[in-house]
Design a protein around this motif. Structure first.
Motif, PDB file in Angstrom:
ATOM      1  N   ASP A  74      55.597  30.047  64.348  1.00 42.64           N
ATOM      2  CA  ASP A  74      56.517  31.188  64.340  1.00 42.64           C
ATOM      3  C   ASP A  74      56.172  32.132  63.190  1.00 42.64           C
ATOM      4  OD1 ASP A  74      58.523  32.814  65.294  1.00 42.64           O
ATOM      5  OD2 ASP A  74      60.089  31.872  64.105  1.00 42.64           O
ATOM      6  N   HIS A  75      54.872  32.378  63.065  1.00 40.57           N
ATOM      7  CA  HIS A  75      54.363  33.262  62.022  1.00 40.57           C
ATOM      8  C   HIS A  75      53.220  34.056  62.627  1.00 40.57           C
ATOM      9  CE1 HIS A  75      54.719  34.360  57.897  1.00 40.57           C
ATOM     10  NE2 HIS A  75      53.424  34.283  57.718  1.00 40.57           N
ATOM     11  N   HIS A  76      53.347  35.383  62.598  1.00 38.73           N
ATOM     12  CA  HIS A  76      52.459  36.206  63.417  1.00 38.73           C
ATOM     13  C   HIS A  76      51.653  37.187  62.574  1.00 38.73           C
ATOM     14  CE1 HIS A  76      55.787  34.761  65.915  1.00 38.73           C
ATOM     15  NE2 HIS A  76      54.817  34.565  66.805  1.00 38.73           N
ATOM     16  N   SER A  88      51.415  38.407  56.097  1.00 39.49           N
ATOM     17  CA  SER A  88      52.471  38.484  55.080  1.00 39.49           C
ATOM     18  C   SER A  88      53.737  37.932  55.712  1.00 39.49           C
ATOM     19  CB  SER A  88      52.698  39.926  54.619  1.00 39.49           C
ATOM     20  OG  SER A  88      53.369  40.654  55.622  1.00 39.49           O
ATOM     21  N   THR A  89      54.722  37.671  54.882  1.00 38.04           N
ATOM     22  CA  THR A  89      55.998  37.177  55.414  1.00 38.04           C
ATOM     23  C   THR A  89      57.030  38.280  55.278  1.00 38.04           C
ATOM     24  OG1 THR A  89      55.380  34.933  54.767  1.00 38.04           O
ATOM     25  CG2 THR A  89      57.705  35.313  55.279  1.00 38.04           C
ATOM     26  N   HIS A  90      57.293  38.950  56.393  1.00 34.34           N
ATOM     27  CA  HIS A  90      58.184  40.121  56.399  1.00 34.34           C
ATOM     28  C   HIS A  90      59.558  39.747  55.847  1.00 34.34           C
ATOM     29  CE1 HIS A  90      55.766  40.378  60.357  1.00 34.34           C
ATOM     30  NE2 HIS A  90      55.008  40.779  59.369  1.00 34.34           N
ATOM     31  N   ASP A  91      59.997  38.536  56.211  1.00 39.72           N
ATOM     32  CA  ASP A  91      61.343  38.084  55.833  1.00 39.72           C
ATOM     33  C   ASP A  91      61.564  38.093  54.312  1.00 39.72           C
ATOM     34  OD1 ASP A  91      61.509  37.678  58.525  1.00 39.72           O
ATOM     35  OD2 ASP A  91      61.597  35.491  58.448  1.00 39.72           O
TER      36      ASP A  91
HETATM   37  N1  H2B Z   1      55.576  36.626  61.220  1.00 38.69           N
HETATM   38  C1  H2B Z   1      55.271  37.036  59.997  1.00 38.69           C
HETATM   39  N2  H2B Z   1      53.990  37.274  59.688  1.00 38.69           N
HETATM   40  N3  H2B Z   1      56.216  37.200  59.072  1.00 38.69           N
HETATM   41  C2  H2B Z   1      57.506  36.979  59.328  1.00 38.69           C
HETATM   42  O1  H2B Z   1      58.357  37.152  58.431  1.00 38.69           O
HETATM   43  C3  H2B Z   1      57.859  36.538  60.626  1.00 38.69           C
HETATM   44  C4  H2B Z   1      56.831  36.385  61.571  1.00 38.69           C
HETATM   45  N4  H2B Z   1      59.093  36.254  60.938  1.00 38.69           N
HETATM   46  N5  H2B Z   1      57.110  35.993  62.816  1.00 38.69           N
HETATM   47  C5  H2B Z   1      59.464  35.590  62.164  1.00 38.69           C
HETATM   48  C6  H2B Z   1      58.489  35.845  63.283  1.00 38.69           C
HETATM   49  C7  H2B Z   1      60.899  35.997  62.490  1.00 38.69           C
HETATM   50  O2  H2B Z   1      60.979  37.379  62.727  1.00 38.69           O
HETATM   51  C8  H2B Z   1      61.456  35.240  63.666  1.00 38.69           C
HETATM   52  C9  H2B Z   1      62.877  35.644  63.932  1.00 38.69           C
HETATM   53  O3  H2B Z   1      61.380  33.884  63.401  1.00 38.69           O
END
Ligand code: H2B
Length: 92
Positions: free
Chosen positions: A53-55, A70-73
């Motif tokens: 769950d990381h894209h 990167s981790t958007h969260d």
């Molecule tokens: N991918 C990346 N690269 N960063 C994230 O913060 C992220 C993601 N968040 N994939 C995940 C999805 C989030 O939006 C979902 C809701 O789990």
């Protein structure tokens, strides 16, 4: 996931090959023989990214694939980015 400090990022980056820091992201360019090679790589990336769950952000320029992580969260880099980077390196 905790945002990594600058020194943690540098340490982890030094253990990878070909990845560089670009602001809040790490990036790498992968090279293939042709467009098909690039698309095949993307096809392999997709299920791995979904499982974590990381894209990644991915750009294809014919036989070159630029991957940015990167981790958007958290607005920065986390352990997950480095886990995914290692897995992508394992594909080539
Ligand atoms: N991918 C990346 N690269 N960063 C994230 O913060 C992220 C993601 N968040 N994939 C995940 C999805 C989030 O939006 C979902 C809701 O789990």
């Amino acid at each position: 996931m905790n945002k990594l400090s600058e020194s943690e990022v540098k340490k982890k980056l030094s253990r990878l090959r070909g990845w560089s820091l670009d602001g809040n992201k790490i990036r790498k360019e992968f090279q293939f023989n042709d467009f098909d090679g690039s698309v095949e790589f993307l096809r392999k990336i997709a299920p791995i990214a979904d499982a974590l769950d990381h894209h990644p952000d991915v750009c294809i320029y014919y036989n070159r694939v630029i991957v940015e992580l990167s981790t958007h969260d958290v607005g920065g880099l986390t352990e997950l980015d480095f886990q995914l980077a290692e897995k992508l390196d394992g594909l080539v």
